[in-house]
Design a protein around this motif. Structure first.
Motif, PDB file in Angstrom:
ATOM      1  N   TYR A 360       0.884  -0.963   0.152  1.00  0.00           N
ATOM      2  CA  TYR A 360      -0.459  -0.040  -0.426  1.00  0.00           C
ATOM      3  C   TYR A 360       0.958   1.195   0.296  1.00  0.00           C
ATOM      4  O   TYR A 360       1.689   1.130   1.134  1.00  0.00           O
ATOM      5  N   PRO A 361       1.049   2.589  -0.772  1.00  0.00           N
ATOM      6  CA  PRO A 361       1.371   3.685  -0.959  1.00  0.00           C
ATOM      7  C   PRO A 361       1.704   4.693  -0.214  1.00  0.00           C
ATOM      8  O   PRO A 361       2.080   5.770  -0.232  1.00  0.00           O
ATOM      9  N   TRP A 362       0.069   5.066   0.379  1.00  0.00           N
ATOM     10  CA  TRP A 362       0.086   6.022   0.363  1.00  0.00           C
ATOM     11  C   TRP A 362      -0.068   5.827   2.339  1.00  0.00           C
ATOM     12  O   TRP A 362      -0.280   4.645   3.098  1.00  0.00           O
ATOM     13  N   PRO A 363      -0.431   7.515   2.926  1.00  0.00           N
ATOM     14  CA  PRO A 363      -0.177   7.253   4.762  1.00  0.00           C
ATOM     15  C   PRO A 363      -1.790   6.986   5.299  1.00  0.00           C
ATOM     16  O   PRO A 363      -0.987   6.698   6.082  1.00  0.00           O
ATOM     17  N   ASN A 364      -2.806   6.639   4.993  1.00  0.00           N
ATOM     18  CA  ASN A 364      -3.916   6.804   5.233  1.00  0.00           C
ATOM     19  C   ASN A 364      -4.956   5.785   4.427  1.00  0.00           C
ATOM     20  O   ASN A 364      -4.679   5.781   3.122  1.00  0.00           O
ATOM     21  N   ALA A 365      -5.413   4.997   4.909  1.00  0.00           N
ATOM     22  CA  ALA A 365      -6.999   4.705   4.445  1.00  0.00           C
ATOM     23  C   ALA A 365      -7.679   4.267   5.442  1.00  0.00           C
ATOM     24  O   ALA A 365      -7.837   4.204   6.734  1.00  0.00           O
ATOM     25  N   ILE A 366      -8.859   5.083   4.535  1.00  0.00           N
ATOM     26  CA  ILE A 366     -10.248   5.899   5.598  1.00  0.00           C
ATOM     27  C   ILE A 366     -11.298   5.250   5.780  1.00  0.00           C
ATOM     28  O   ILE A 366     -11.914   4.794   3.624  1.00  0.00           O
ATOM     29  N   ASN A 367     -12.136   4.890   6.502  1.00  0.00           N
ATOM     30  CA  ASN A 367     -13.957   3.851   5.927  1.00  0.00           C
ATOM     31  C   ASN A 367     -14.525   4.991   6.544  1.00  0.00           C
ATOM     32  O   ASN A 367     -14.002   5.442   7.871  1.00  0.00           O
ATOM     33  N   VAL A 368     -15.660   5.859   5.569  1.00  0.00           N
ATOM     34  CA  VAL A 368     -16.331   6.430   6.117  1.00  0.00           C
ATOM     35  C   VAL A 368     -17.883   6.071   6.067  1.00  0.00           C
ATOM     36  O   VAL A 368     -18.341   5.719   5.253  1.00  0.00           O
ATOM     37  N   ALA A 369     -18.351   6.557   7.320  1.00  0.00           N
ATOM     38  CA  ALA A 369     -19.943   6.265   7.358  1.00  0.00           C
ATOM     39  C   ALA A 369     -20.762   7.297   6.877  1.00  0.00           C
ATOM     40  O   ALA A 369     -20.916   7.946   7.479  1.00  0.00           O
ATOM     41  N   GLY A 370     -21.374   7.283   6.025  1.00  0.00           N
ATOM     42  CA  GLY A 370     -21.675   8.117   5.641  1.00  0.00           C
ATOM     43  C   GLY A 370     -22.972   8.187   4.388  1.00  0.00           C
ATOM     44  O   GLY A 370     -23.602   6.470   3.514  1.00  0.00           O
ATOM     45  N   PRO A 371     -23.527   8.996   3.568  1.00  0.00           N
ATOM     46  CA  PRO A 371     -24.497   8.703   2.686  1.00  0.00           C
ATOM     47  C   PRO A 371     -24.499   7.809   0.795  1.00  0.00           C
ATOM     48  O   PRO A 371     -25.236   7.535   0.735  1.00  0.00           O
ATOM     49  N   ALA A 372     -22.824   8.603   0.761  1.00  0.00           N
ATOM     50  CA  ALA A 372     -23.028   7.866  -0.365  1.00  0.00           C
ATOM     51  C   ALA A 372     -22.243   6.390  -0.412  1.00  0.00           C
ATOM     52  O   ALA A 372     -20.940   6.000   0.088  1.00  0.00           O
ATOM     53  N   THR A 373     -22.673   4.637  -0.194  1.00  0.00           N
ATOM     54  CA  THR A 373     -22.642   4.200   0.241  1.00  0.00           C
ATOM     55  C   THR A 373     -22.195   3.408  -0.416  1.00  0.00           C
ATOM     56  O   THR A 373     -22.852   3.677  -1.780  1.00  0.00           O
ATOM     57  N   GLY A 374     -20.431   2.461  -0.235  1.00  0.00           N
ATOM     58  CA  GLY A 374     -20.705   1.446  -1.336  1.00  0.00           C
ATOM     59  C   GLY A 374     -19.750   2.154  -1.822  1.00  0.00           C
ATOM     60  O   GLY A 374     -19.820   1.513  -3.614  1.00  0.00           O
ATOM     61  N   MET A 375     -18.784   3.281  -1.949  1.00  0.00           N
ATOM     62  CA  MET A 375     -17.798   3.726  -3.086  1.00  0.00           C
ATOM     63  C   MET A 375     -16.481   3.680  -2.604  1.00  0.00           C
ATOM     64  O   MET A 375     -16.385   4.093  -1.871  1.00  0.00           O
ATOM     65  N   GLU A 376     -15.571   3.463  -3.353  1.00  0.00           N
ATOM     66  CA  GLU A 376     -14.451   3.802  -3.462  1.00  0.00           C
ATOM     67  C   GLU A 376     -13.478   4.895  -3.941  1.00  0.00           C
ATOM     68  O   GLU A 376     -13.937   5.200  -4.661  1.00  0.00           O
ATOM     69  N   TYR A 377     -12.870   5.271  -3.790  1.00  0.00           N
ATOM     70  CA  TYR A 377     -11.721   6.504  -3.764  1.00  0.00           C
ATOM     71  C   TYR A 377      -9.968   5.950  -3.452  1.00  0.00           C
ATOM     72  O   TYR A 377      -9.986   5.396  -2.101  1.00  0.00           O
ATOM     73  N   PRO A 378      -9.466   6.382  -4.184  1.00  0.00           N
ATOM     74  CA  PRO A 378      -7.936   6.507  -3.688  1.00  0.00           C
ATOM     75  C   PRO A 378      -7.778   6.368  -2.168  1.00  0.00           C
ATOM     76  O   PRO A 378      -8.378   8.413  -1.406  1.00  0.00           O
ATOM     77  N   GLY A 379      -7.373   5.731  -0.944  1.00  0.00           N
ATOM     78  CA  GLY A 379      -7.316   5.819   0.501  1.00  0.00           C
ATOM     79  C   GLY A 379      -8.570   6.176   1.400  1.00  0.00           C
ATOM     80  O   GLY A 379      -8.012   6.824   3.088  1.00  0.00           O
ATOM     81  N   ILE A 380      -9.614   6.745   0.640  1.00  0.00           N
ATOM     82  CA  ILE A 380     -11.021   6.581   0.973  1.00  0.00           C
ATOM     83  C   ILE A 380     -12.066   6.136   0.945  1.00  0.00           C
ATOM     84  O   ILE A 380     -11.767   6.129  -0.803  1.00  0.00           O
ATOM     85  N   VAL A 381     -12.953   5.440   0.973  1.00  0.00           N
ATOM     86  CA  VAL A 381     -13.933   4.866   0.982  1.00  0.00           C
ATOM     87  C   VAL A 381     -15.292   5.426   1.861  1.00  0.00           C
ATOM     88  O   VAL A 381     -15.212   5.934   3.122  1.00  0.00           O
ATOM     89  N   PHE A 382     -16.387   4.924   0.763  1.00  0.00           N
ATOM     90  CA  PHE A 382     -17.491   5.214   1.655  1.00  0.00           C
ATOM     91  C   PHE A 382     -18.610   4.568   2.021  1.00  0.00           C
ATOM     92  O   PHE A 382     -18.797   3.614   0.701  1.00  0.00           O
ATOM     93  N   ASP A 383     -19.157   4.713   2.951  1.00  0.00           N
ATOM     94  CA  ASP A 383     -19.770   2.897   3.662  1.00  0.00           C
ATOM     95  C   ASP A 383     -21.265   3.250   4.140  1.00  0.00           C
ATOM     96  O   ASP A 383     -21.101   4.017   4.416  1.00  0.00           O
ATOM     97  N   GLY A 384     -21.461   2.571   4.793  1.00  0.00           N
ATOM     98  CA  GLY A 384     -22.983   2.160   5.068  1.00  0.00           C
ATOM     99  C   GLY A 384     -23.653   3.242   6.199  1.00  0.00           C
ATOM    100  O   GLY A 384     -23.003   2.331   7.603  1.00  0.00           O
ATOM    101  N   ILE A 385     -23.910   4.052   6.929  1.00  0.00           N
ATOM    102  CA  ILE A 385     -24.601   4.248   8.071  1.00  0.00           C
ATOM    103  C   ILE A 385     -24.613   2.955   9.195  1.00  0.00           C
ATOM    104  O   ILE A 385     -24.485   2.502  10.266  1.00  0.00           O
ATOM    105  N   ASP A 386     -25.582   2.671   8.281  1.00  0.00           N
ATOM    106  CA  ASP A 386     -26.296   1.222   9.417  1.00  0.00           C
ATOM    107  C   ASP A 386     -25.756  -0.265   9.202  1.00  0.00           C
ATOM    108  O   ASP A 386     -26.191  -1.542   9.403  1.00  0.00           O
ATOM    109  N   ASP A 387     -24.439  -0.367   8.353  1.00  0.00           N
ATOM    110  CA  ASP A 387     -23.631  -1.601   7.858  1.00  0.00           C
ATOM    111  C   ASP A 387     -23.349  -2.181   8.853  1.00  0.00           C
ATOM    112  O   ASP A 387     -22.739  -0.970   9.907  1.00  0.00           O
TER     113      ASP A 387
END
Length: 647
Positions: A360-387
């Motif tokens: 893994y080449p980047w300094p952080n890997a972040i998981n977000v609970a929010g409205p844009a569920t199940g989507m990925e971007y470099p170093g950060i992903v958006f998942d579901g509040i109710d997961d």
């Protein structure tokens, strides 16, 4: 010599002619790949000696207006032409235009419009070539693309500076991959596709600015600095590294982050109980500006909310390096069976993917609970509040896995979604098997094998469906009914079969790792992958690419006859095996003898390269009481009733 090609024993038990779908010259025909070999892309599937790739660096400043639900920003793009071509135009993506009522994306979806905005409003644009002064330009906007005609040619080796100011209304939850929404206690903003960005110019198509139809992306690599001005009570998490923690965090939070960087256990940065504590923010009024930087990436995304809890833990990477796993989530998502384990999931996935495939080449890997569920971007992903539970683990591992495909290995997921989703679903399989001794295993993309069904059985309805598209179909043409079963599941299963049944893990893993390493931060195409795997593994795989990836063929192997050399069991037995449909995969033939012994005979693909039926010498000194193809149920055989013959 000729007498070695036809064993006398086989003449005694010549296989009968078989009327069926299988024709060897069709399955094993030479495969002419569409992409030619040249000095840019080599015959071994790796970048050639003259491979080139253009480069785009970004400096972006944006302000979030939570009252108007709007984002306003400006950016400076430094675009370097590393190609051998002189460029006279530059294409950019303006993906917010997807949300216009007349967008191609809405029309392509074939259904009612979910919600609309005015799209991206371009306030100004200017461009300068080399060291020349910037000149105002009026872009031509067509759907989600923007063309700028250059005031002077951009020659090989030169750079252009593009300056753009813009604003847009942030879509609500209808935004899908990016949106703002309300948790139980307050608003969360997931911002992606939020700035105009340069399209890819490559050696295959030149400019490739396909309109955004909500089918993901193809992006150029570069370095990003971005500054986000938001209300001061908000926590912001973004791709890359936070460059000014002293300006936006409390001393306590900075100390806790330092502790997390040394801890394999999850460390709380802001607890759910601290969310509404004024002491958890440097100030509660006005705004703060967060500065993030990310290098060698194809994109950046971010999230902001005043209602985030936050935790983190160290990620241990190869060669003694480390990164930070982080999770941000509202209080309602907290709990030991919910988002309280998110950082544990992120840490484990990144560590295993790094050890198994590419660091893994980047300094952080972040998981977000929010409205844009199940989507990925470099170093950060958006998942579901109710997961929660296994679903949170599966989604987290899958979205974080996209850091490898297509964020590190830069596939064109706009055209070849199977290389993005299928490759990532493939590495999910092993992550689910290995995490915490298989706590959430097995996963074969749970939507298709709920309850852990055998994936080679789960795929059979797709292989039998005459309307199911081949994996290699253009992504935009694959309707929702088939998108997951084919793009995700069939691709992943195809790679599992390639690894476990055709090449074996040792050869597959070496070839796959070499491919990933050679194409890290570059733009491989499907033909590059096909060539790389075959060349490194030393195997002609044309028959498999054709049957599994280019077509939606079915497989039907059968064991049909037991015979003996000179009709004498003490001289050895022969078992006739047949191919009755077009798809061929190497198989195991298990023979059980009357004396109680068993023998496994490996049948390579070449068993059926000249004929549909082959008599296989299996040896032995006693009668064969049973012979079975694929006794361990590893292959997608459509008719298992004919897999066994008894004597």
């Amino acid at each position: 010599m000729k007498k070695l090609l036809v064993a006398p024993a086989l003449l005694l038990v010549a296989a009968p002619a078989v009327a069926q779908e299988y024709h060897p010259r069709e399955t094993f025909a030479p495969l002419d790949l569409s992409q030619g070999v040249n000095r840019y892309r080599s015959s071994n599937g790796l970048p050639g000696p003259d491979y080139w790739q253009n480069h785009a660096d970004y400096a972006i400043r944006a302000t979030l207006d939570t009252k108007a639900k709007a984002l306003r920003g400006s950016e400076r793009i430094t675009y370097t032409n590393n190609s051998p071509d002189t460029l006279r135009i530059i294409w950019l993506h303006v993906e917010q235009n997807l949300y216009k009522a007349e967008s191609r994306g809405y029309l392509a979806n074939g259904g009612p419009v979910r919600g609309t905005t005015g799209g991206a409003m371009i306030d100004s644009a200017a461009i300068g070539i080399g060291k020349g002064e910037s000149q105002p330009v009026t872009p031509t906007i067509n759907d989600t693309r923007m063309q700028i005609v250059l005031p002077a040619p951009l020659k090989p080796g030169e750079s252009a500076t593009i300056e753009i100011a813009w604003h847009f209304t942030i879509p609500g939850t209808f935004g899908g991959r990016m949106a703002w929404g309300t948790s139980r206690d307050g608003e969360i903003y997931d911002l992606a596709q939020w700035y105009p960005r340069v399209a890819v110019y490559d050696d295959i198509r030149g400019w490739d600015p396909l309109p955004y139809l909500s089918q993901e992306f193809y992006s150029e690599y570069g370095d990003f600095d971005y500054w986000l001005t938001v209300p001061s009570d908000m926590i912001v998490a973004g791709s890359g590294e936070l460059m000014n923690p002293k300006d936006v965090l409390t001393p306590t939070q900075i100390d806790r982050l330092d502790k997390a960087r040394r801890s394999d256990k999850t460390v709380t940065i802001r607890s759910p109980q601290e969310i509404d504590d004024p002491a958890s923010r440097p100030k509660r009024d006005g705004t703060l500006t967060w500065h993030f930087r990310m290098e060698n990436t194809r994109d950046v995304a971010w999230t902001a909310s005043s209602k985030f809890a936050w935790d983190a833990a160290r990620i241990n990477l190869p060669d003694g390096k480390s990164a930070l796993a982080q999770s941000v989530y509202p209080a309602e998502s907290a709990g030991p069976d919910r988002w309280g384990r998110s950082t544990e999931y992120v840490k484990d996935a990144v560590e295993r993917f790094s050890a198994k495939w590419y660091p893994y080449p980047w300094p952080n890997a972040i998981n977000v609970a929010g409205p844009a569920t199940g989507m990925e971007y470099p170093g950060i992903v958006f998942d579901g509040i109710d997961d929660k539970g296994k679903m949170l683990f599966w989604i987290t591992a899958h979205e974080i896995g996209h850091g490898w495909f297509p964020m590190i290995v830069g596939f064109d997921e706009r055209r070849h979604a199977w290389m993005d989703e299928g490759f990532n679903t493939f590495i999910d399989v092993y992550e689910s098997d290995e995490f915490n001794h298989g706590e959430y295993a097995p996963k074969r993309d749970g939507e298709y094998a709920p309850g852990g069904g055998n994936p080679v059985d789960e795929i059979l309805p797709i292989l039998a469906d005459k309307d199911a598209p081949p994996i290699m179909s253009r992504a935009d043409t694959v309707i929702e009914k088939y998108r997951h079963p084919v793009t995700y599941f069939k691709t992943a299963l195809g790679l599992v079969l390639l690894r476990e049944q055709i090449l074996g893990p040792k050869r597959f893993d070496h070839a796959f790792r070499r491919f990933a390493d050679a194409w890290a931060f570059k733009h491989p195409k499907p033909d590059d992958f096909f060539r790389a795997m075959a060349s490194d593994a030393g195997e002609d795989l044309d028959y498999y690419w054709r049957g599994w990836f280019l077509n939606n063929w079915q497989m039907d192997l059968a064991a049909t006859r037991i015979a003996y050399v000179d009709n004498d069991p003490t001289k050895g037995a022969l078992v006739t095996v047949e191919a009755r449909d077009k798809l061929i995969i190497p198989a195991t033939l298990r023979v059980t003898f009357a004396d109680g012994s068993t023998k496994d005979v490996r049948l390579p693909a070449e068993t059926w390269i000249r004929q549909a039926a082959t008599a296989v010498p299996v040896g032995g000194t006693s009668k064969v009481v049973k012979a079975e193809i694929d006794p361990d149920h590893k292959l997608p055989d459509k008719d298992r009733k004919n897999n066994v013959v008894t004597g």
